[in-house]
Motif scaffolding. Structure first.
Motif, PDB file in Angstrom:
ATOM      1  N   ASP A  45      -4.135  -3.112 -10.952  1.00 33.09           N
ATOM      2  CA  ASP A  45      -4.717  -2.698  -9.669  1.00 33.09           C
ATOM      3  C   ASP A  45      -6.242  -2.653  -9.621  1.00 33.09           C
ATOM      4  O   ASP A  45      -6.832  -2.864  -8.557  1.00 33.09           O
ATOM      5  N   ASP A 104       3.264  -7.465  -9.902  1.00 29.88           N
ATOM      6  CA  ASP A 104       2.317  -7.126  -8.836  1.00 29.88           C
ATOM      7  C   ASP A 104       1.031  -7.948  -8.901  1.00 29.88           C
ATOM      8  O   ASP A 104       0.234  -7.910  -7.965  1.00 29.88           O
ATOM      9  N   GLN A 107       2.099 -10.596  -6.345  1.00 27.06           N
ATOM     10  CA  GLN A 107       3.283 -10.008  -5.739  1.00 27.06           C
ATOM     11  C   GLN A 107       3.843 -10.860  -4.608  1.00 27.06           C
ATOM     12  O   GLN A 107       3.097 -11.402  -3.795  1.00 27.06           O
ATOM     13  N   ASN A 156       7.316   6.503  -2.283  1.00 21.14           N
ATOM     14  CA  ASN A 156       5.985   5.902  -2.435  1.00 21.14           C
ATOM     15  C   ASN A 156       5.826   4.668  -1.552  1.00 21.14           C
ATOM     16  O   ASN A 156       4.798   4.473  -0.895  1.00 21.14           O
ATOM     17  N   ILE A 157       6.834   3.826  -1.540  1.00 21.73           N
ATOM     18  CA  ILE A 157       6.755   2.579  -0.774  1.00 21.73           C
ATOM     19  C   ILE A 157       6.641   2.878   0.716  1.00 21.73           C
ATOM     20  O   ILE A 157       5.814   2.282   1.425  1.00 21.73           O
ATOM     21  N   ASP A 160       3.177   4.454   1.506  1.00 22.46           N
ATOM     22  CA  ASP A 160       2.013   3.612   1.246  1.00 22.46           C
ATOM     23  C   ASP A 160       2.117   2.229   1.866  1.00 22.46           C
ATOM     24  O   ASP A 160       1.371   1.327   1.485  1.00 22.46           O
ATOM     25  N   GLU A 163      -1.275   1.123   3.326  1.00 15.47           N
ATOM     26  CA  GLU A 163      -2.300   1.007   2.285  1.00 15.47           C
ATOM     27  C   GLU A 163      -2.036  -0.183   1.382  1.00 15.47           C
ATOM     28  O   GLU A 163      -2.962  -0.942   1.046  1.00 15.47           O
ATOM     29  N   ASP A 164      -0.797  -0.369   0.962  1.00 10.73           N
ATOM     30  CA  ASP A 164      -0.465  -1.498   0.089  1.00 10.73           C
ATOM     31  C   ASP A 164      -0.767  -2.828   0.774  1.00 10.73           C
ATOM     32  O   ASP A 164      -1.256  -3.768   0.140  1.00 10.73           O
ATOM     33  N   CYS A 165      -0.464  -2.887   2.061  1.00  9.59           N
ATOM     34  CA  CYS A 165      -0.696  -4.127   2.811  1.00  9.59           C
ATOM     35  C   CYS A 165      -2.186  -4.394   2.983  1.00  9.59           C
ATOM     36  O   CYS A 165      -2.662  -5.508   2.717  1.00  9.59           O
ATOM     37  N   SER A 168      -4.237  -4.412  -0.873  1.00 10.73           N
ATOM     38  CA  SER A 168      -3.910  -5.420  -1.883  1.00 10.73           C
ATOM     39  C   SER A 168      -2.960  -6.506  -1.384  1.00 10.73           C
ATOM     40  O   SER A 168      -2.485  -7.315  -2.184  1.00 10.73           O
ATOM     41  N   ARG A 170       0.054  -6.363  -0.480  1.00 11.29           N
ATOM     42  CA  ARG A 170       1.383  -6.258  -1.076  1.00 11.29           C
ATOM     43  C   ARG A 170       2.359  -5.705  -0.043  1.00 11.29           C
ATOM     44  O   ARG A 170       2.071  -4.724   0.626  1.00 11.29           O
ATOM     45  N   TYR A 172       6.234  -4.422   0.103  1.00 13.81           N
ATOM     46  CA  TYR A 172       7.417  -4.070  -0.680  1.00 13.81           C
ATOM     47  C   TYR A 172       8.672  -3.935   0.181  1.00 13.81           C
ATOM     48  O   TYR A 172       9.780  -3.907  -0.352  1.00 13.81           O
TER      49      TYR A 172
END
Length: 306
Positions: A45, A104, A107, A156-157, A160, A163-165, A168, A170, A172
Motif C-alpha cells: 500500500d 492487491d 488488483q 472493512n470492505i 472502505d 476510499e479503496d476506489c 488505490s 481497488r 472489492y
C-alpha cells in the motif's frame, strides 16, 4: 521499544487495541505477528515502490518464513523467525496472507462472491488462524477464526468502498453483486449515493451478518479455556459488529462518513467480553472496588480535608 512494539503502537488499529488485555508473553508475540501483518500490508500500500519492488519485498518475507539460510535479518524478521520456532507455528496461513496481499499489487475486481471470499480468507481468516494459535487457543477454535475473519473483512470492505476506489482504484465488491443491483463502477467513482448503492451494501452486510452468526455459534461451542484465550478476538467481533450496525442504521453513507467506535465504547466492549466469560469473577472484583469507594466516600473527613 522493539521494532514490533513501535509498529503496533503507531498503528492505532482495533486489533492493536484489543491486545491490551493479553498476558505479557502473548501480548509480545501478538505484537510481533501484528507488526509482520502490518509490514506486509504496507509493502503493497505505501507509495514510492514499483510493482516489481513490491513483489521482491514480499518474496523476501517468504524466504524469511521458510527459514532460508544466508539472509541478513532485520530485528522484526528475527522476531518472526523466533516466533515461528518457539511456538512451532504452521506457516501456511502466513504464506497465504502474503499471497492475498500480493493480489492487491495489481488488483482485479472479483467477479463472484467465491472469488471475494478466496481473498478474504487469505487476508483475514489466515490472520485469525495464526492469532488463535499465538493466543493459546486449540484447533477447535479454527472454524471460529475463519468465520470471524470473513466477517471482519466484509465490514472493512463495506466501510472502505469509497476510499479503496478513490485512493488505490481497488474494487472489492463482486462484479456480479454490482450488476444484480444496477450500481456501476462509474457510479462508485463519481460518488453516487443512491437506493441501488444502499441495496447493494445491505446485501453485502447480510453476508457479513451471516459470518458473525457462524462465528458466534462456533465461539459458544468452545471450552472456557479457549474462550478466555480468544478474548481479544471476541472483542474485535463486538467492535466490528457495532461498526456494521452503525453503517446500517446510518444508511451506508460511505462517501460522507468513516464509521468507527470511540475508545470508551471499545473499552466497554472489551470488558463485556470478559464479563460474558467469567461473570462471577468480574462481579466480585467490581463489588470489591465499589465497596472500597463507598467506604472511602463515607469515612469521616479530617479537618484539613474540609
Amino acid at each position: 521499544m522493539t521494532q514490533a512494539q513501535t509498529i503496533t503502537s503507531k498503528a492505532k488499529s482495533n486489533l492493536a487495541f484489543a491486545l491490551i488485555d493479553l498476558p505479557e508473553e502473548e501480548r509480545r508475540h501478538m505484537a510481533e505477528f501484528y507488526a509482520f501483518c502490518r509490514t506486509v500490508d504496507d509493502i503493497v500500500d505505501e507509495p514510492g515502490m514499483t510493482p516489481q519492488e513490491r513483489h521482491n519485498a514480499l518474496n523476501r518475507w517468504i524466504k524469511v518464513i521458510n527459514g532460508e539460510q544466508g539472509l541478513e535479518l532485520s530485528e522484526l524478521e528475527e522476531d518472526i523467525v523466533a516466533l515461528i520456532q518457539d511456538l512451532d507455528l504452521d506457516t501456511t496461513p502466513m504464506l497465504h496472507l502474503i499471497e492475498g496481499c500480493r493480489s492487491d499489487i495489481s488488483q482485479q475486481q472479483p467477479l463472484t462472491r467465491d472469488e471475494l471470499l478466496d481473498y478474504t480468507y487469505c487476508v483475514a481468516c489466515c490472520v485469525g488462524l495464526t492469532s488463535a494459535r499465538i493466543m493459546g487457543a486449540g484447533e477447535e477454535s479454527y472454524p471460529y477464526a475463519i468465520a470471524l475473519g470473513h466477517a471482519l473483512q466484509m465490514v472493512n470492505i463495506i466501510r472502505d468502498v469509497a476510499e479503496d476506489c478513490n485512493r488505490s482504484n481497488r474494487i472489492y465488491l463482486p462484479k456480479e453483486d454490482m450488476e444484480r443491483f444496477g450500481y456501476t463502477l462509474e457510479d462508485l467513482r463519481n460518488g453516487v449515493y443512491s437506493p441501488q448503492l444502499k441495496e447493494l451494501l445491505q446485501y453485502e452486510a447480510d453476508l457479513a451478518e451471516q459470518f458473525f452468526r457462524d462465528a458466534e455459534e462456533e465461539y459458544n461451542r468452545l471450552s472456557p479455556e479457549d474462550k478466555a484465550a480468544l478474548v481479544p478476538a471476541q472483542a474485535m467481533s463486538l467492535i466490528y459488529h457495532t461498526i456494521l450496525d452503525k453503517m446500517k442504521a446510518g444508511g451506508f453513507r460511505i462517501f460522507d462518513i468513516r464509521y468507527r467506535v470511540n475508545t470508551f465504547h471499545k473499552l466497554w466492549l472489551l470488558f463485556r467480553t470478559k464479563l460474558d466469560i467469567d461473570p462471577q469473577s468480574y462481579y466480585d472484583k467490581s463489588k470489591a472496588y465499589s465497596d472500597k469507594l463507598v467506604g472511602f466516600l463515607s469515612r469521616p473527613m479530617k479537618k484539613d480535608e474540609k
